[in-house]
Design a protein around this motif. Sequence first.
Motif, PDB file in Angstrom:
ATOM      1  N   GLY A  68     -23.680  17.029 -13.291  1.00 45.99           N
ATOM      2  CA  GLY A  68     -22.864  17.864 -13.654  1.00 45.99           C
ATOM      3  C   GLY A  68     -22.995  18.164 -15.107  1.00 45.99           C
ATOM      4  O   GLY A  68     -23.212  19.348 -15.408  1.00 45.99           O
ATOM      5  N   ARG A 114     -19.569  13.600  -4.142  1.00 39.15           N
ATOM      6  CA  ARG A 114     -19.225  13.638  -5.673  1.00 39.15           C
ATOM      7  C   ARG A 114     -19.665  14.598  -6.364  1.00 39.15           C
ATOM      8  O   ARG A 114     -19.144  15.368  -7.176  1.00 39.15           O
ATOM      9  N   THR A 117     -18.043  17.817  -5.658  1.00 36.02           N
ATOM     10  CA  THR A 117     -16.555  17.952  -6.056  1.00 36.02           C
ATOM     11  C   THR A 117     -16.564  18.246  -7.492  1.00 36.02           C
ATOM     12  O   THR A 117     -15.835  18.696  -8.097  1.00 36.02           O
ATOM     13  N   ASP A 118     -17.465  17.626  -8.211  1.00 33.99           N
ATOM     14  CA  ASP A 118     -17.739  17.574  -9.602  1.00 33.99           C
ATOM     15  C   ASP A 118     -17.845  18.880  -9.977  1.00 33.99           C
ATOM     16  O   ASP A 118     -17.319  19.505 -10.986  1.00 33.99           O
ATOM     17  N   ARG A 122     -15.502  21.454 -12.090  1.00 38.21           N
ATOM     18  CA  ARG A 122     -16.083  21.434 -13.594  1.00 38.21           C
ATOM     19  C   ARG A 122     -16.201  23.023 -13.801  1.00 38.21           C
ATOM     20  O   ARG A 122     -15.931  23.435 -14.899  1.00 38.21           O
TER      21      ARG A 122
END
Length: 259
Positions: A68, A114, A117-118, A122
């Motif tokens: 990310g 993950r 979602t990040d 973000r």
Amino acid sequence: MTERVTLITGASAGIGTELARVFAANGHRLVLTARRADRLEALASELSAKGGKKPIVVACDLQAADAGEKIAAALAAEGVELDHLVNNAGFGVFGDAIKRDRAEQLGIIDVNIRALTDLSLRFADQLIRNKGGILNVGSVAGFLPGPGMAVYYASKAYVISFTEALRCELGKHGVRVTVLCPGPVPSEFQARAGFAPGFDSAILNVSAADVALAAYRGLMADKRAVLPGLGIKIVPFLLRFFPRGFILAAVGRFQRRKR
């Protein structure tokens, strides 16, 4: 004025490539990310040859904890902001969870849960500022328990639940949030997962290009969910009529036939 772009993860193959083509055809400047830089560059050249501005390419493995940050840094360096985010990257592995490599299965969680979602959290501020949208690629598998692909099915259940909740939270800010739930799609997914397409693929599949077009139209129309193909649309409806234990046993028997 800061240029607005659409970020598409997993853009090097399958549905991701087709999503890139659809968004580009509708005037979006793209940021393409996946592990294989050569494929991304080829796709970027293809899209720019059709008259659009060449996409920004960010070769990146979403299993990495800093993925990310790497993507955000690349966008900042280009001086662009997101107005659409397409979380398409994902994979699964076939076989009993206790027999498959544990690190590989944790990698499914890294990419399918993950990283998705990040990126969603973000870039939420940018999406709100630009009144944009999020398209998360789930699966019809997310409506089912999945013995034989337990982690993958569970990860897609998360994607559906998370997307619907995020839709409620971001909708009041003018951000569209849609989950795409395709059935079997002819792509590299099956080869990576470790099985060949079977009877379900023959009767339920919709081409990656058709899935991408339905997804784009659904997002722009602010649909909660897009289930491409008549056979897939009836799956959640039919599940209401069967006990969960029956469904679990049926999926288990079906998966065993693939071995």
